[in-house]
Design a protein around this motif. Structure first.
Motif, PDB file in Angstrom:
ATOM      1  N   ILE A   1       0.831  -1.206   0.000  1.00 21.85           N
ATOM      2  CA  ILE A   1       0.000   0.000   0.000  1.00 21.85           C
ATOM      3  C   ILE A   1       0.867   1.258   0.000  1.00 21.85           C
ATOM      4  CG2 ILE A   1      -1.677   1.314   1.382  1.00 21.85           C
ATOM      5  CD1 ILE A   1      -2.881  -1.484   2.074  1.00 21.85           C
TER       6      ILE A   1
ATOM      7  N   ALA B   1      -4.688   8.178  -4.318  1.00 21.53           N
ATOM      8  CA  ALA B   1      -5.463   7.027  -4.787  1.00 21.53           C
ATOM      9  C   ALA B   1      -6.045   7.391  -6.144  1.00 21.53           C
ATOM     10  CB  ALA B   1      -6.582   6.713  -3.813  1.00 21.53           C
TER      11      ALA B   1
ATOM     12  N   PHE C   1      -8.419   6.053  -9.655  1.00 21.13           N
ATOM     13  CA  PHE C   1      -9.399   5.099 -10.189  1.00 21.13           C
ATOM     14  C   PHE C   1      -9.737   5.517 -11.614  1.00 21.13           C
ATOM     15  CE2 PHE C   1      -9.942   5.946  -5.740  1.00 21.13           C
ATOM     16  CZ  PHE C   1      -9.993   4.686  -5.158  1.00 21.13           C
TER      17      PHE C   1
ATOM     18  N   VAL D   1     -16.305   2.826  -6.463  1.00 20.93           N
ATOM     19  CA  VAL D   1     -14.884   2.655  -6.789  1.00 20.93           C
ATOM     20  C   VAL D   1     -14.339   1.493  -5.953  1.00 20.93           C
ATOM     21  CG1 VAL D   1     -14.469   5.073  -7.396  1.00 20.93           C
ATOM     22  CG2 VAL D   1     -14.185   4.339  -5.028  1.00 20.93           C
TER      23      VAL D   1
ATOM     24  N   TYR E   1     -10.831   0.014  -4.212  1.00 20.69           N
ATOM     25  CA  TYR E   1      -9.432   0.176  -3.842  1.00 20.69           C
ATOM     26  C   TYR E   1      -8.978  -1.086  -3.129  1.00 20.69           C
ATOM     27  CZ  TYR E   1      -5.123   2.297  -2.392  1.00 20.69           C
ATOM     28  OH  TYR E   1      -3.786   2.564  -2.240  1.00 20.69           O
ATOM     29  N   PRO E   2      -7.844  -1.586  -3.404  1.00 24.78           N
ATOM     30  CA  PRO E   2      -6.733  -1.031  -4.204  1.00 24.78           C
ATOM     31  C   PRO E   2      -6.767  -1.373  -5.687  1.00 24.78           C
ATOM     32  CG  PRO E   2      -5.960  -2.934  -3.000  1.00 24.78           C
ATOM     33  CD  PRO E   2      -7.402  -2.774  -2.641  1.00 24.78           C
TER      34      PRO E   2
ATOM     35  N   VAL F   1      -8.853  -6.354   3.878  1.00 23.26           N
ATOM     36  CA  VAL F   1      -8.319  -5.635   2.718  1.00 23.26           C
ATOM     37  C   VAL F   1      -8.884  -6.228   1.445  1.00 23.26           C
ATOM     38  CG1 VAL F   1      -6.227  -5.132   1.419  1.00 23.26           C
ATOM     39  CG2 VAL F   1      -6.262  -4.883   3.885  1.00 23.26           C
TER      40      VAL F   1
ATOM     41  N   GLY G   1      -9.878  -1.461   2.696  1.00 22.68           N
ATOM     42  CA  GLY G   1      -9.425  -0.913   1.418  1.00 22.68           C
ATOM     43  C   GLY G   1      -9.973   0.474   1.195  1.00 22.68           C
ATOM     44  N   ASP G   2     -11.262   0.668   1.466  1.00 20.92           N
ATOM     45  CA  ASP G   2     -11.894   1.978   1.283  1.00 20.92           C
ATOM     46  C   ASP G   2     -11.407   2.976   2.314  1.00 20.92           C
ATOM     47  OD1 ASP G   2     -13.227   1.017  -0.853  1.00 20.92           O
ATOM     48  OD2 ASP G   2     -15.195   0.889   0.110  1.00 20.92           O
TER      49      ASP G   2
ATOM     50  N   LEU H   1      -8.708   3.055   3.884  1.00 20.74           N
ATOM     51  CA  LEU H   1      -7.295   3.412   3.678  1.00 20.74           C
ATOM     52  C   LEU H   1      -7.158   4.678   2.847  1.00 20.74           C
ATOM     53  CD1 LEU H   1      -5.533   0.007   2.976  1.00 20.74           C
ATOM     54  CD2 LEU H   1      -4.938   1.636   4.765  1.00 20.74           C
ATOM     55  N   VAL H   2      -8.111   4.909   1.937  1.00 24.48           N
ATOM     56  CA  VAL H   2      -8.047   6.099   1.080  1.00 24.48           C
ATOM     57  C   VAL H   2      -9.205   7.056   1.393  1.00 24.48           C
ATOM     58  CG1 VAL H   2      -6.693   5.132  -0.790  1.00 24.48           C
ATOM     59  CG2 VAL H   2      -9.151   4.773  -0.765  1.00 24.48           C
TER      60      VAL H   2
ATOM     61  N   ILE I   1     -12.423   6.800   2.117  1.00 22.22           N
ATOM     62  CA  ILE I   1     -13.800   6.693   1.607  1.00 22.22           C
ATOM     63  C   ILE I   1     -14.779   6.463   2.759  1.00 22.22           C
ATOM     64  CG2 ILE I   1     -15.353   5.338   0.157  1.00 22.22           C
ATOM     65  CD1 ILE I   1     -12.940   4.779  -1.659  1.00 22.22           C
TER      66      ILE I   1
END
Lengths: 199, 365
Positions: A7, A17, A19, A80, A82-83, B51, B57-58, B60-61, B63
């Protein structure tokens, strides 16, 4: 540790990040507030047309954008991942697009040839970004990229990776010591038996 | 020897058991290691699962859930509203200061509904009344007073200008009927001295459109209807009015009586006033009161008496609007009356704060 490191690499020092998705269906492309306003940092939206023709990005309150496109053919970005860096696209509607550029509902707008970019700040949501050709012509084969950044995320991932590394080190040391103790015990046991047998 | 051997054998067996325990670990230490291994594995499993799923996962950024629409906010920013005002006023000024198709297009860009009717009338009368002298748009910096609240339609922008050379402040109401239609000027009205406009809610919150039964001392539509009715000529009996007497309506009544008297030999004069329902807008103010905008269509009708022929050359406006220099049967002139009232909350009388009239049409035969 591996995850944290991955990450860290993925986010980069800027903590960005990204997308993207490509819509082949004719019509407008829409990025809803379920994507646009789900972060607390500005979102940079970039739209690129493969044919190099005009492309316009505009942001409006979601109820207004919905009213403007109620009967038009649109591809909607509504999630969206992630990752993975991917976005979900959903096609809907079949009506022709009217010229949206004369309306006063657009808070921000940008137009360019082939590609254009718009940075949407937060705080006035829910808002929706609409990607069009700038007139009534439908868009086809347009790629939209969303990016947002926060350096804190990079450092958080770095901390996670470090903690992971320390834990892994402890685990390895523990494992190594167990093996050493076991080996030494084996050696000691073998030595005692031999000595006794000799006596 | 055998006994010794047996003893040695027993001892060896005992130490071997001890050695086995050591190899496997002490029972307490072994249990601790097992717990560590299980906990570590569980933690790794949770991390990987999270994750791989979506939660971590969300997050982490950054969201999170999208915000909900707020009903008590303005759909426009102050910058947007100011840009719209600049665009509209620029187009209006271009439309009034030029001629031909370009002027027509500019006026259609700037004005809507009764505002457009009014400015078209003013343009037709430009020869009789120079447009530049009559323009209400010669103020370079309009002051933004209020914008709509919420995401419903119609929406409005309310602004005030004061001509750089002085003069009366002018109130401008711009409206947008739906998301696809841009804001345009619906009304521009000079304020009546010494009237003032009470403050509105902060621009960020927007101001609500007041409709029926929303706490004003008088319903906006009813106010306009009663105001129009009391200006009729010949006068009709009126009940208790919900508004304070004002010089604008007094002048109109006095003027009508004067015209009737002047043409009495040749024609019978009547005057009607009819509210244009779609023109009524009531904007809520911070004190709970409201500012009510409305347009009344006045029709001056002349029924020419038998055997009479009336020369109209002296009335340049009528000639420009109707193309008639004389009438033998009837004539009518249409005027729009733009009015603005300040209406208190819950009790009290409405006060006229701005008014203007504009000839828009004429016909005769």
């Amino acid at each position: 540790m591996v995850l944290g490191s991955w990450i860290v690499v993925k986010l980069g020092p800027s903590g960005q990040a990204q997308f993207s998705a490509t819509s082949k269906a004719p019509g407008a492309m829409v990025i809803t507030s379920d994507v646009l306003n789900t972060v607390d940092v500005p979102v940079r939206v970039t739209a690129t047309r493969r044919d190099g023709a005009a492309v316009r990005l505009a942001v409006a309150p979601t109820p207004d954008a919905r009213a403007m496109l109620a009967t038009s053919a649109v591809s909607t970005v509504n999630a969206v991942h992630y990752p993975a860096g991917t976005m979900d696209l959903r096609a809907s509607g079949a009506g022709t697009l009217s010229d949206l550029s004369t309306a006063d509902v657009w808070r921000l707008a940008a137009k360019g040839a082939g590609s254009t970019e718009l940075v949407v700040d937060q705080g006035r949501g829910p808002e929706t970004v609409v990607v069009t050709s700038g007139d009534a012509k439908p868009l086809t084969d347009v790629t939209v990229t969303l990016a947002w950044a926060n350096r804190t995320w990079f450092f958080e991932a770095l901390v996670a990776a470090t903690i992971g590394a320390v834990l892994a080190a402890f685990a390895l040391i523990d494992l190594w010591q167990s093996r050493v103790i076991a080996l030494r015990t084996d050696e000691a046991a073998t030595g005692t038996t031999t000595s006794e047998a000799t006596v | 020897m055998t006994r010794r051997a047996v003893t040695s054998s027993e001892q060896t067996s005992s130490e071997q058991t001890s050695s086995e325990q050591t190899r496997r670990g002490h029972p307490g230490r072994s249990l601790a290691r097992r717990i560590r291994v299980v906990a570590g594995s569980a933690m790794c499993a949770v991390m990987v699962t999270s994750v791989a799923g979506c939660g971590v996962g969300d997050s982490l950024v950054g969201i999170h859930a999208a915000p909900q629409a707020k009903a008590d906010t303005a759909p426009l920013t102050v910058d947007q509203a100011k840009k719209i005002l600049t665009r509209s006023f620029t187009a209006a000024y271009l439309g009034e200061s030029t001629t031909g198709q370009a002027a027509k297009t500019a006026l259609q860009t700037a004005y809507t509904t009764e505002g457009l009717r009014g400015v078209n009338g003013r343009s037709k009368l430009a020869k009789a009344q120079p447009a530049a002298a009559q323009s209400l748009l010669q103020a370079p910096h309009p002051k933004l007073l209020a914008v709509s609240r919420g995401f419903g339609f119609p929406r409005f922008i309310l602004a005030q200008t004061v001509a750089s050379g002085g003069g009366l402040p002018v109130l401008h109401l711009l409206t947008s009927p739906d998301a696809a239609t841009p804001y345009r000027i619906a009304t521009s009205v000079e304020m009546v001295p010494p009237a003032h406009v009470n403050p509105f809610n902060p621009l960020g919150q927007g101001s609500p459109l007041v409709t029926k039964n929303t706490g004003l001392a008088v319903d906006p539509a009813k106010l306009m209807s009663l105001y129009a009715a009391q200006m009729a000529f010949p006068a009709k009996p009126a009940g208790r009015s919900p508004f304070v007497a004002d010089p604008f309506s007094s002048q109109i009544r006095t003027g009508a009586a004067g015209v009737a008297k002047a043409v009495a030999v040749q024609a019978t004069f009547t005057q009607t006033h009819k509210v244009i329902p779609s023109s009524v807008y009531a904007v809520g103010q911070a004190d709970g009161g409201g500012l009510v905008f409305g347009v009344i269509e006045r029709t001056d009708h002349f029924a020419v008496k038998k055997g009479q022929s009336v020369k109209t050359v002296g009335n340049k406006a009528f000639v420009l609007l109707s193309g008639k220099k004389s009438v033998a049967r009837s004539a009518s002139i249409t005027t729009l009356e733009f009015v603005v009232f300040s209406v208190p909350a819950s009790a009290g009388k409405a006060t006229l704060v701005a008014a203007r009239e504009q000839l828009v049409a004429g016909s005769g035969s």
